[in-house]
Scaffold this active site. Structure first.
Site, short mmCIF file in Angstrom:
data_model
loop_
_atom_site.label_atom_id
_atom_site.label_comp_id
_atom_site.label_asym_id
_atom_site.label_seq_id
_atom_site.Cartn_x
_atom_site.Cartn_y
_atom_site.Cartn_z
N ARG A 60 0.82 -1.22 0.00
CA ARG A 60 0.00 0.00 0.00
C ARG A 60 0.85 1.26 0.00
NH1 ARG A 60 -3.41 -1.10 4.34
NH2 ARG A 60 -2.12 0.20 5.64
N TYR A 114 -15.62 20.94 -11.88
CA TYR A 114 -15.97 19.64 -12.45
C TYR A 114 -17.15 19.06 -11.64
CZ TYR A 114 -14.98 14.72 -13.71
OH TYR A 114 -15.04 13.43 -14.14
N ASP A 186 -7.66 22.43 -9.28
CA ASP A 186 -7.74 21.31 -10.22
C ASP A 186 -7.09 21.80 -11.51
OD1 ASP A 186 -8.52 19.49 -12.20
OD2 ASP A 186 -10.38 18.97 -11.14
N LYS A 211 -6.32 11.97 -17.75
CA LYS A 211 -6.44 12.74 -18.99
C LYS A 211 -5.08 12.79 -19.69
CE LYS A 211 -10.63 13.21 -17.54
NZ LYS A 211 -11.16 14.23 -16.66
C1 LIG Z 1 -11.91 13.99 -15.44
C2 LIG Z 1 -11.71 15.06 -14.46
C3 LIG Z 1 -11.60 14.79 -13.10
C4 LIG Z 1 -11.79 13.41 -12.53
O1 LIG Z 1 -10.87 12.48 -12.99
P1 LIG Z 1 -11.25 10.91 -13.04
O2 LIG Z 1 -9.93 10.26 -13.19
O3 LIG Z 1 -12.17 10.75 -14.21
O4 LIG Z 1 -11.93 10.58 -11.74
C5 LIG Z 1 -11.37 15.84 -12.24
N1 LIG Z 1 -11.26 17.10 -12.70
C6 LIG Z 1 -11.37 17.40 -13.99
C7 LIG Z 1 -11.23 18.82 -14.43
C8 LIG Z 1 -11.61 16.41 -14.92
O5 LIG Z 1 -11.75 16.72 -16.22
#
Ligand SMILES: *Cc1c(COP(=O)(O)O)cnc(C)c1O
Length: 395
Positions: A60, A114, A186, A211
């Site tokens: 972990r 988001y 973010d 992403k």
């Molecule tokens: C996709 C996304 C997330 C979440 O990511 P996941 O890996 O899909 O949980 C958070 N913030 C933004 C801006 C995103 O586009």
């Protein structure tokens, strides 16, 4: 002579986390799978507590596969003390918030966040007795009027999900710091390649590495990078919540990371070409791309960012959602699906209106969000031209 340790960004992307004792001569840090790790004696086992980054202890707490990714990402954020990995971007957002907030606190949350971030706030933070106050992403100095006795944190997302407003991040962070608040961002759209959040004054930077870091639409990971002040809290909270990323996914993310610089440059170039072309089309009322003046907060993008990625939206004239959906449904080269940041192009509806509570969104017509991938951009433009013609017929 320049100092060889002073590496530029693309060099850091290629070299980050490749410690000889982790790679043992293999170029990209290989997959180390483990739960139990064996010690010679009971005394050795007991001495391994508390677990430390970079020391084998228990699965972990990671192996060189996860540590290499963490270190590479930490190196990309000047001012960072460390990076934790999470099974998704949403898990990273949730744990980052849990690291800084306690019952009784208030958080100022950007209205363009988001959607799952909002859902976490409304379904976890609010019932815990944490007040969540949404604010206009373009509030600027007006944020001072929202800061009260119990305000603990400001959460930013720039550009905003679906609506793409660019925030005055350094300005908001300066106010936050003067008032003793912690800031979180973010930074998924830009990644540290295009916007170095900690250097701009943010305390904690979050990425949906799903992403652009992974970049190939084949794994999910979230990351939280914090400065020295907040790193111990982030590290401790993610440990106690048992957050862990499997080595195979960490490996895929590290492999994706190595080409992040070139991929982003190509996403940027093609997306800008499509955005400029869309501006000229009679069915399009405006293009919400941070690098274009029609995008709210464009001046902050021009001041603070090193470039643009491949995700943006455009607004159609007149028409309704059904006509917009016909445009999207008939596209050949654009997929329809959640997420973005892979090598492939995507088109989805982009209606932010129904989520907002602090601000209203004025739109001429329905909106489409595009992720421009690495296909030949002229194929993409021709596909969109056919789509706009369909829209023209349907509207
Ligand atoms: C996709 C996304 C997330 C979440 O990511 P996941 O890996 O899909 O949980 C958070 N913030 C933004 C801006 C995103 O586009």
């Amino acid at each position: 002579m320049s100092d060889p340790k002073q590496r530029r960004l693309d060099t850091k992307i290629v070299e980050g986390g490749r410690k000889p004792e982790w790679t043992t001569g293999i170029v990209n840090p290989p997959v180390w799978r483990a739960s139990t790790m064996l010690f010679d004696t009971v005394a050795d086992m007991e001495a391994s507590n508390p677990p430390k980054h970079g020391r084998l202890q228990y699965g972990r707490n990671g192996t060189p596969t996860q540590w290499a990714l963490s270190e590479a990402l930490t190196e990309l954020e000047p001012g960072a003390a460390g990076t934790r990995l999470f099974p998704s971007g949403s898990a990273a957002v949730g744990i980052a918030l849990m690291s800084v907030l306690s019952p009784g606190d208030e958080i100022l949350m950007v209205d363009s966040a988001y959607a799952p971030t909002r859902i976490f706030c409304d379904n976890v933070l609010t019932p815990m007795g944490i007040t969540v106050t949404y604010y206009d992403p373009l509030i600027g100095r007006g944020i001072e009027a929202l800061i009260g006795e119990r305000t603990k944190a400001i959460f930013l997302e720039s550009p905003g999900s679906l609506s793409f407003e660019v925030q005055d991040v350094p300005g908001l962070c300066e106010i936050a710091r003067a008032r003793g608040l912690v800031t979180l961002i973010d930074n998924t759209w830009a990644t540290p390649v295009l916007f170095q959040a900690l250097a701009a004054g943010v305390d904690i930077a979050i990425l949906a590495a799903t992403k652009y870091i992974v970049g190939h639409a084949d794994a999910m990971i979230g990351t939280v990078t914090a400065n020295a002040r907040w790193w111990p809290k982030v590290e401790r909270t993610s440990q106690v919540f048992g957050q862990h990323v499997g080595p195979d996914d960490a490996f895929l993310a590290t492999r994706g990371l190595r080409t992040l610089g070139v991929r982003l440059r190509h996403h940027q170039e093609s997306a800008l070409k499509v955005a400029h072309w869309l501006q000229e089309q009679p069915q399009v009322s405006r293009v919400l791309h941070p690098a274009l003046p029609d995008c709210p907060g464009h001046e902050y993008w021009a001041r603070d960012f090193k470039g643009a990625s491949g995700l943006f939206a455009f607004e159609l004239k007149g028409g309704d959602a059904d006509a917009r959906d016909a445009l999207i449904d008939g596209l050949t080269h654009f997929g329809i699906g959640y997420s973005w940041g892979g090598f492939e192009s995507l088109a989805t509806p982009s209606d932010a209106d129904r989520l907002r509570t602090a601000t209203r969104w004025q739109a001429d017509g329905p909106r489409v969000r595009l992720h421009i991938g690495l296909e030949d951009v002229d194929d993409l433009i021709e596909d969109l031209a056919r789509g706009l013609a369909r829209y023209g017929d349907a509207a």
